[in-house]
Write a protein that holds these residues in place. Structure first.
Motif, short mmCIF file in Angstrom:
data_model
loop_
_atom_site.label_atom_id
_atom_site.label_comp_id
_atom_site.label_asym_id
_atom_site.label_seq_id
_atom_site.Cartn_x
_atom_site.Cartn_y
_atom_site.Cartn_z
N GLU A 58 52.38 31.82 44.24
CA GLU A 58 51.53 30.74 43.77
C GLU A 58 50.05 31.02 43.99
O GLU A 58 49.20 30.53 43.24
CB GLU A 58 51.93 29.43 44.46
N LYS A 59 49.74 31.80 44.99
CA LYS A 59 48.34 32.11 45.27
C LYS A 59 47.89 33.40 44.58
O LYS A 59 46.78 33.87 44.81
CB LYS A 59 48.12 32.21 46.78
N GLY A 60 48.74 33.95 43.71
CA GLY A 60 48.36 35.13 42.97
C GLY A 60 48.67 36.43 43.69
O GLY A 60 49.06 36.43 44.87
N LEU A 61 48.47 37.54 42.99
CA LEU A 61 48.80 38.85 43.54
C LEU A 61 47.74 39.37 44.49
O LEU A 61 47.98 40.35 45.21
CB LEU A 61 48.98 39.85 42.39
N LYS A 62 46.56 38.78 44.48
CA LYS A 62 45.47 39.17 45.38
C LYS A 62 45.18 40.67 45.30
O LYS A 62 45.16 41.39 46.30
CB LYS A 62 45.79 38.75 46.82
N LEU A 63 44.95 41.12 44.08
CA LEU A 63 44.66 42.53 43.87
C LEU A 63 43.24 42.87 44.29
O LEU A 63 42.30 42.11 44.05
CB LEU A 63 44.85 42.88 42.38
N LYS A 64 43.09 44.03 44.89
CA LYS A 64 41.76 44.53 45.20
C LYS A 64 41.13 45.10 43.94
O LYS A 64 41.83 45.46 43.01
CB LYS A 64 41.85 45.61 46.29
N GLU A 65 39.81 45.19 43.93
CA GLU A 65 39.12 45.68 42.74
C GLU A 65 39.55 47.10 42.38
O GLU A 65 39.74 47.43 41.20
CB GLU A 65 37.61 45.61 42.92
N GLU A 66 39.74 47.94 43.41
CA GLU A 66 40.17 49.31 43.10
C GLU A 66 41.60 49.34 42.57
O GLU A 66 41.95 50.23 41.77
CB GLU A 66 40.04 50.20 44.34
#
Length: 348
Positions: free
Chosen positions: A314-322
């Motif tokens: 629910e809070k998303g995958l929280k991907l880093k920019e790289e």
């Protein structure tokens, strides 16, 4: 009806008469479907076996403006080869009425493997019944099927081709069968990724691309599964939380519009990631202009609702920019230049 993908499953009955005759018609040549080494077997289609003549006929029809009521629009008007048979628009308005549609035109890629319904909500059971939708929709091709048959019968070459391909006079059923055969021949399997998988020349992936591939496997292949990069299923991917739009006939209610099951509210068909760099904008309504927008959504902008897919946090995958950059770099390796420039798929 003002949408690209309205529910026409009831029209599938028109092909019932074909079900008892899976044989290739006399005078036509069976099409030898070459399955890419890294692909699964395609779906068996005994009702409409592919032939060289049927595919060639379907290709002619796909690019023929006679299929529209005003003789100005063809299937290719919204499905351009250079864009992997998409149209590059969020919501198209190329139809006879000029009205902007409510659904994004899907790309036509590897449809020989496409089961479990077509259109964004699965409102059609197969490619044959699907074709009646855009052919007859008032805001798309708006063609009277009886007039179409008359127009095609006025072309001696078509009369001959239909006789050879289907051993019958021209009918609306044989028109959609030919279109379906051509579309099933649109196989995309020569991207740099494919060549890497098959250890073929030109199949090199950079370290960043390999990292991106690993991230796609970890983060995306719950839905964009396998070598086809789609599970052909339906998912609520969190782009909306409110699906109440009765004024638009439930266009944004997704699969629910077909099944009337509450669990299907907001669920839409998973598109393939193949040629994804060519098929922007994205989602069923084309709301995201870029791959960066798509990844931002999955990373930080998931909207919760009772039918949100369980594969999505629910809070998303929280991907880093790289990580986002690596994923996009990999996705570009799925672009298949041989597919979009194949002379067998181009305008005759």
């Amino acid at each position: 009806m003002k949408n690209l993908a309205f529910h026409i499953a009831g029209l599938s009955f028109v092909l019932a008469a074909c079900h008892d005759n899976p044989k290739v018609e006399p005078g036509s040549q069976p099409y030898q479907f070459e399955v890419p080494a890294n692909f699964p077997a395609p779906l068996e289609n005994r009702e409409n076996p592919m032939t060289k003549e049927g595919i060639a006929l379907g290709r002619l029809l796909f690019y023929d403006v006679r299929l529209s009521g005003n003789n100005k629009i063809s299937c290719a008007s919204c499905h351009e080869p250079k864009l992997a048979f998409s149209d590059g628009k969020a919501l198209g308005n190329a139809g006879v009425s000029g009205t902007t549609l409510h659904r994004h035109a899907p790309a036509l890629i590897n449809l020989a493997w496409a089961g479990n319904g077509l259109f964004w909500d699965g409102g059609s059971t197969n490619l044959e019944s699907q074709a009646f939708g855009p052919l007859t929709a008032a805001d798309e091709m708006h063609q009277d099927l009886f007039e179409l048959v008359d127009e095609l019968n006025a072309v001696p070459d078509y009369v001959t081709r239909f006789k050879v391909a289907f051993n019958e006079k021209i009918t609306s059923q044989s028109v959609v069968k030919a279109l379906a055969q051509f579309q099933r021949s649109l196989v995309s399997a020569s991207s740099r990724y494919d060549k890497y998988r098959r250890n073929e020349p030109g199949g090199n992936l950079s370290p960043q691309e390999l990292i991106g591939w690993q991230l796609v496997q970890e983060k995306c292949q719950g839905c964009h599964a396998g070598e086809l990069f789609t599970d052909h299923d339906y998912h609520n991917n969190g782009i909306d939380a409110d699906f109440s739009n009765d004024a638009l006939e439930g266009i944004f209610q997704g699969r629910f519009r077909v099944t009337y099951k509450t669990a299907d509210i907001g669920r839409f068909k998973t598109p393939t990631l193949r040629n994804i760099a060519l098929t922007a904008p994205y989602m069923h309504d084309g709301r995201f202009e870029s791959l960066e927008d798509v990844l931002d959504h999955y990373s930080e902008e998931i909207k919760t609702s009772p039918t949100l897919d369980l594969k999505l946090p629910e809070k998303g995958l929280k991907l880093k920019e790289e990580e986002k950059k690596a994923i996009i770099t990999f996705l570009k390796t799925l672009t298949d230049q041989e597919f979009i420039t194949n002379p067998e798929f181009s305008r005759p």
